[in-house]
Every structure is written in C-alpha cells, then in structure tokens.
Design a protein around this motif. Structure first.
Motif, PDB file in Angstrom:
ATOM      1  N   SER A  33      46.656  71.306  47.038  1.00 41.58           N
ATOM      2  CA  SER A  33      46.378  71.243  48.476  1.00 41.58           C
ATOM      3  C   SER A  33      45.027  70.586  48.738  1.00 41.58           C
ATOM      4  CB  SER A  33      46.381  72.642  49.085  1.00 41.58           C
ATOM      5  OG  SER A  33      47.634  73.234  48.938  1.00 41.58           O
ATOM      6  N   LEU A  34      44.037  70.924  47.944  1.00 37.71           N
ATOM      7  CA  LEU A  34      42.715  70.312  48.083  1.00 37.71           C
ATOM      8  C   LEU A  34      42.772  68.817  47.795  1.00 37.71           C
ATOM      9  CD1 LEU A  34      39.679  70.844  48.572  1.00 37.71           C
ATOM     10  CD2 LEU A  34      39.474  71.193  46.110  1.00 37.71           C
ATOM     11  N   ALA A  35      43.489  68.429  46.744  1.00 39.61           N
ATOM     12  CA  ALA A  35      43.614  67.009  46.406  1.00 39.61           C
ATOM     13  C   ALA A  35      44.333  66.252  47.519  1.00 39.61           C
ATOM     14  CB  ALA A  35      44.358  66.847  45.088  1.00 39.61           C
ATOM     15  N   LEU A  36      45.374  66.844  48.084  1.00 38.36           N
ATOM     16  CA  LEU A  36      46.092  66.198  49.175  1.00 38.36           C
ATOM     17  C   LEU A  36      45.184  66.068  50.406  1.00 38.36           C
ATOM     18  CD1 LEU A  36      48.765  65.105  50.321  1.00 38.36           C
ATOM     19  CD2 LEU A  36      49.266  67.450  51.042  1.00 38.36           C
ATOM     20  N   LEU A  42      40.227  60.657  52.770  1.00 39.37           N
ATOM     21  CA  LEU A  42      39.713  59.360  52.313  1.00 39.37           C
ATOM     22  C   LEU A  42      40.505  58.209  52.906  1.00 39.37           C
ATOM     23  CD1 LEU A  42      38.899  60.114  48.577  1.00 39.37           C
ATOM     24  CD2 LEU A  42      37.289  59.735  50.443  1.00 39.37           C
ATOM     25  N   ILE A  43      41.780  58.425  53.152  1.00 39.08           N
ATOM     26  CA  ILE A  43      42.596  57.376  53.764  1.00 39.08           C
ATOM     27  C   ILE A  43      42.397  57.369  55.270  1.00 39.08           C
ATOM     28  CG2 ILE A  43      44.977  56.669  54.235  1.00 39.08           C
ATOM     29  CD1 ILE A  43      45.669  57.689  51.429  1.00 39.08           C
ATOM     30  N   GLY A  44      42.348  58.537  55.875  1.00 42.02           N
ATOM     31  CA  GLY A  44      42.305  58.638  57.320  1.00 42.02           C
ATOM     32  C   GLY A  44      40.952  58.365  57.926  1.00 42.02           C
ATOM     33  N   TRP A  45      39.875  58.712  57.239  1.00 38.38           N
ATOM     34  CA  TRP A  45      38.538  58.543  57.810  1.00 38.38           C
ATOM     35  C   TRP A  45      38.204  57.085  58.102  1.00 38.38           C
ATOM     36  CZ3 TRP A  45      35.387  61.431  60.388  1.00 38.38           C
ATOM     37  CH2 TRP A  45      34.080  61.005  60.593  1.00 38.38           C
ATOM     38  N   PRO A  46      38.414  56.152  57.159  1.00 36.10           N
ATOM     39  CA  PRO A  46      38.136  54.745  57.500  1.00 36.10           C
ATOM     40  C   PRO A  46      39.013  54.241  58.637  1.00 36.10           C
ATOM     41  CG  PRO A  46      38.301  54.995  55.138  1.00 36.10           C
ATOM     42  CD  PRO A  46      38.726  56.292  55.738  1.00 36.10           C
ATOM     43  N   ARG A  47      40.256  54.702  58.683  1.00 38.04           N
ATOM     44  CA  ARG A  47      41.142  54.283  59.774  1.00 38.04           C
ATOM     45  C   ARG A  47      40.619  54.815  61.109  1.00 38.04           C
ATOM     46  NH1 ARG A  47      44.215  50.621  61.881  1.00 38.04           N
ATOM     47  NH2 ARG A  47      45.878  51.465  63.141  1.00 38.04           N
ATOM     48  N   LEU A  48      40.155  56.041  61.105  1.00 40.83           N
ATOM     49  CA  LEU A  48      39.594  56.630  62.315  1.00 40.83           C
ATOM     50  C   LEU A  48      38.343  55.872  62.747  1.00 40.83           C
ATOM     51  CD1 LEU A  48      39.742  58.973  64.362  1.00 40.83           C
ATOM     52  CD2 LEU A  48      38.297  60.265  62.800  1.00 40.83           C
ATOM     53  N   GLN A  49      37.511  55.503  61.790  1.00 42.45           N
ATOM     54  CA  GLN A  49      36.311  54.718  62.097  1.00 42.45           C
ATOM     55  C   GLN A  49      36.693  53.359  62.678  1.00 42.45           C
ATOM     56  OE1 GLN A  49      34.089  57.205  62.133  1.00 42.45           O
ATOM     57  NE2 GLN A  49      32.618  55.748  61.360  1.00 42.45           N
ATOM     58  N   SER A  50      37.728  52.742  62.110  1.00 39.36           N
ATOM     59  CA  SER A  50      38.180  51.441  62.589  1.00 39.36           C
ATOM     60  C   SER A  50      38.666  51.537  64.032  1.00 39.36           C
ATOM     61  CB  SER A  50      39.300  50.927  61.683  1.00 39.36           C
ATOM     62  OG  SER A  50      39.885  49.775  62.226  1.00 39.36           O
TER      63      SER A  50
END
Length: 112
Positions: A33-36, A42-50
């Motif tokens: 669960s932690l790894a997911l 890590l995938i969502g944060w840059p997209r959110l920043q974009s």
C-alpha cells in the motif's frame, strides 16, 4: 434448560499457537500500500504541478491581454487630448487665447 457438557478434544497434544503468517501478510499489505501510494504520488504530483502551471499561464495571459487593451485605450485617449482641436477647446475653457496683433513685436536680432 438442558445442561450438556462441552466435549473436549480427544487429542491432548494439540496446543493453541499463533499463526506466524499473519504478521508477515499484514506487513506485506502495508508495504505494498505504501509503495502504491508513493508511486501514485510520484506520478501524480508532476501532473498536478503541470496543470497548476497551465492555469497560472492562462491567468497571466488574460492579465496581459487586459493590460494591453487598457494601454491601447490610454494611448487613444492621450491622442484625443493632444489633438489641436482639443487643446484649443481646453485653452479657451481656461481663458487662454492666442496673442493679438498688438502683442506681436518685430525682433530685429536684438538691435534697436
């Protein structure tokens, strides 16, 4: 009420012990669960920043267009106020008038 005795196990060598697999299963479930969660972060944060930067750019472009429109309006207003007809009207309103013929003197280069 009928009182029946509870039958005891016939095999006296069976003892209650904890299952050793459950703590490992819970640990693996927690780690997965932690790894997911980290992977999604890590995938969502840059997209959110974009997406956030995109909205900032749209807002800034809107501000730039509004300021350019305001600058064009101010330049047009300034040109209207600088026009000779507008200046003559304002001068007349203030009581200023062009000099009459009696106010004009001939200057012969400083010698009389």
């Amino acid at each position: 009420m009928n009182q029946r005795p509870i039958p005891l196990p016939t095999n006296r060598h069976i003892t209650a012990r904890r299952d050793q697999k459950w703590p490992l299963a819970f640990a693996l479930l927690g780690l997965s669960s932690l790894a997911l969660g980290l992977t999604l972060a890590l995938i969502g944060w840059p997209r959110l920043q974009s997406v956030s930067l995109h909205y900032d750019l749209v807002r800034l472009r809107t501000d730039v267009e509004r300021l350019q429109h305001q600058a064009r309006d101010l330049e047009a207003s300034m040109e209207r106020l600088r026009s000779p007809a507008s200046l003559a009207l304002e001068a007349g309103r203030l009581g200023l008038a062009p000099p009459g013929p009696s106010a004009i003197t001939a200057d012969n280069g400083g010698s009389r």
